[in-house]
Design a protein around this motif. Structure first.
Motif, PDB file in Angstrom:
ATOM      1  N   GLY A 168       0.899  -1.288   0.244  1.00  0.00           N
ATOM      2  CA  GLY A 168      -0.044   0.028  -0.404  1.00  0.00           C
ATOM      3  C   GLY A 168       1.065   1.125   0.222  1.00  0.00           C
ATOM      4  N   SER A 169       2.256   0.965   0.240  1.00  0.00           N
ATOM      5  CA  SER A 169       2.767   2.225   0.744  1.00  0.00           C
ATOM      6  C   SER A 169       3.376   2.692  -1.034  1.00  0.00           C
ATOM      7  CB  SER A 169       4.103   2.051   1.521  1.00  0.00           C
ATOM      8  OG  SER A 169       4.101   1.555   2.442  1.00  0.00           O
ATOM      9  N   THR A 170       3.863   4.020  -1.310  1.00  0.00           N
ATOM     10  CA  THR A 170       4.565   3.430  -2.175  1.00  0.00           C
ATOM     11  C   THR A 170       5.924   5.152  -3.226  1.00  0.00           C
ATOM     12  OG1 THR A 170       1.810   4.757  -3.345  1.00  0.00           O
ATOM     13  CG2 THR A 170       3.613   5.194  -4.708  1.00  0.00           C
ATOM     14  N   VAL A 171       6.618   4.562  -3.222  1.00  0.00           N
ATOM     15  CA  VAL A 171       8.192   5.228  -3.635  1.00  0.00           C
ATOM     16  C   VAL A 171       8.027   5.387  -4.906  1.00  0.00           C
ATOM     17  CG1 VAL A 171       9.967   4.503  -3.079  1.00  0.00           C
ATOM     18  CG2 VAL A 171       8.540   3.988  -1.491  1.00  0.00           C
ATOM     19  N   GLY A 172       8.897   6.245  -5.478  1.00  0.00           N
ATOM     20  CA  GLY A 172       8.583   6.818  -6.813  1.00  0.00           C
ATOM     21  C   GLY A 172       7.781   6.763  -8.345  1.00  0.00           C
ATOM     22  N   GLY A 173       6.841   6.775  -7.295  1.00  0.00           N
ATOM     23  CA  GLY A 173       5.410   6.349  -8.434  1.00  0.00           C
ATOM     24  C   GLY A 173       4.710   4.857  -8.028  1.00  0.00           C
ATOM     25  N   GLN A 174       5.467   3.990  -7.638  1.00  0.00           N
ATOM     26  CA  GLN A 174       4.961   2.905  -7.329  1.00  0.00           C
ATOM     27  C   GLN A 174       4.615   1.970  -6.571  1.00  0.00           C
ATOM     28  OE1 GLN A 174       4.872   1.254 -10.907  1.00  0.00           O
ATOM     29  NE2 GLN A 174       5.709   2.937 -11.469  1.00  0.00           N
ATOM     30  N   THR A 175       3.707   1.475  -6.315  1.00  0.00           N
ATOM     31  CA  THR A 175       2.869   1.267  -4.851  1.00  0.00           C
ATOM     32  C   THR A 175       4.078  -0.119  -4.652  1.00  0.00           C
ATOM     33  OG1 THR A 175       1.191   2.264  -5.343  1.00  0.00           O
ATOM     34  CG2 THR A 175       1.199   0.702  -3.587  1.00  0.00           C
TER      35      THR A 175
END
Length: 302
Positions: A168-175
């Motif tokens: 559910g977390s998002t990093v660099g626009g990716q989940t």
């Protein structure tokens, strides 16, 4: 209207905690924990007794979670050790990697083949970079530390002393997305054997002897505390190390024991008990600093 990402991340944090997996806030859009690093710790507030690590701040309290994630769109960190989990992190290749280097998935498949085992079916999360997190329940009675590259290149593990970015977390626009929503499998025996650190040989604990009454009392305390730490059973070792370091720090403050002698004795006792060296150093440093600060003068008795 643009949807507020806080709602989705709050739900992700609550869903993770509902599974019995304690959570910590990570910086929005990032993998790093929110709050200050240990090197920047002010030693005030919740850190007045020593730096409180992310693993120690992890919570299952829904009210605290709602208050935290309602304040800001934090990513969700999962404290693997307190959750009773070991997560195998299968990483992707980076531009700097040598040509021909296998990625984490390929390396893990090779490990399974050499062990004569199929790739385990378990709860799996696809990471923002395209890697995979394989979740396993950690065995009871064994406190496995996190590791980096111990199994193979591009394979890390997260257990005690670590955390993973939760689904559910998002990093660099990716989940981070759950790709295999199956039950979490027990850690396979062959993986447990490969990840269990060898128990260090018991070594003699150095003692600074003194002819004065105060010095002899300090020497005895050093011997008693380190012996208690070295013989503490699984589950109470870090607490025993913390307690012993706080008890011995006063003798440093009072000038009865040199700090380097106490640090070495505590380090060897902690490692003899089976604690990771880095964890020992961190606990000892924080506990001694706290004790020295809070015991600046020798108590005088009538």
């Amino acid at each position: 209207m643009t949807p507020d990402p806080r709602a989705a991340l709050l739900n992700a944090a609550l869903a993770t905690a509902t599974r019995g997996w304690p959570v910590i806030p990570l910086r929005p859009g990032d993998k790093r924990p929110a709050g200050h690093a240990e090197g920047d710790c002010p030693r005030t507030g919740r850190c007045s007794d020593g730096h409180v690590k992310p693993e120690q701040r992890a919570t299952l309290d829904s009210e605290l979670i709602r208050a935290c994630w309602g304040h800001r769109s934090y990513n969700v960190g999962l404290a693997t050790g307190p959750a009773g989990l070991l997560v195998v992190d299968l990483d992707t290749l980076k531009a700097k990697d040598e040509e021909g280097t296998p990625n984490g998935v390929t390396s893990f498949e090779a490990l399974c083949e050499r062990a004569g085992q199929a790739v385990p079916t378990t709860y799996r999360v696809r990471t923002a970079s395209g890697g995979h997190h394989l979740y396993f329940t950690a065995p009871g009675g064994v406190r496995l530390p996190s590791s980096k590259g111990k199994l193979a290149k591009k394979i890390d593990t997260r257990a005690w002393g670590g955390y993973v970015v939760a689904a559910g977390s998002t990093v660099g626009g990716q989940t981070y997305q759950v790709t295999d929503p199956v039950p979490v499998a027990p850690l396979p025996g062959w993986l447990l054997a490969a990840l269990t650190p060898p128990r260090p040989a018991r070594r003699n604990v150095p003692v600074a002897t003194s002819s004065s009454r105060a010095g002899r009392y300090a020497d005895t305390a050093l011997t008693n505390e380190t012996t208690a730490i070295a013989t503490t059973a699984e589950g109470g070792r870090d607490e025993a190390l913390l307690r012993g370091a706080r008890a011995l720090g006063r003798f440093i403050a009072w000038g009865d024991l040199p700090r380097h002698v106490v640090e070495q004795a505590l380090q060897e006792a902690g490692e003899s008990a089976g604690l990771p060296p880095g964890q020992c150093r961190s606990t000892i440093r924080s506990a001694l600093n706290w004790s020295i600060t809070n015991n600046p003068h020798r108590r005088v008795t009538a």
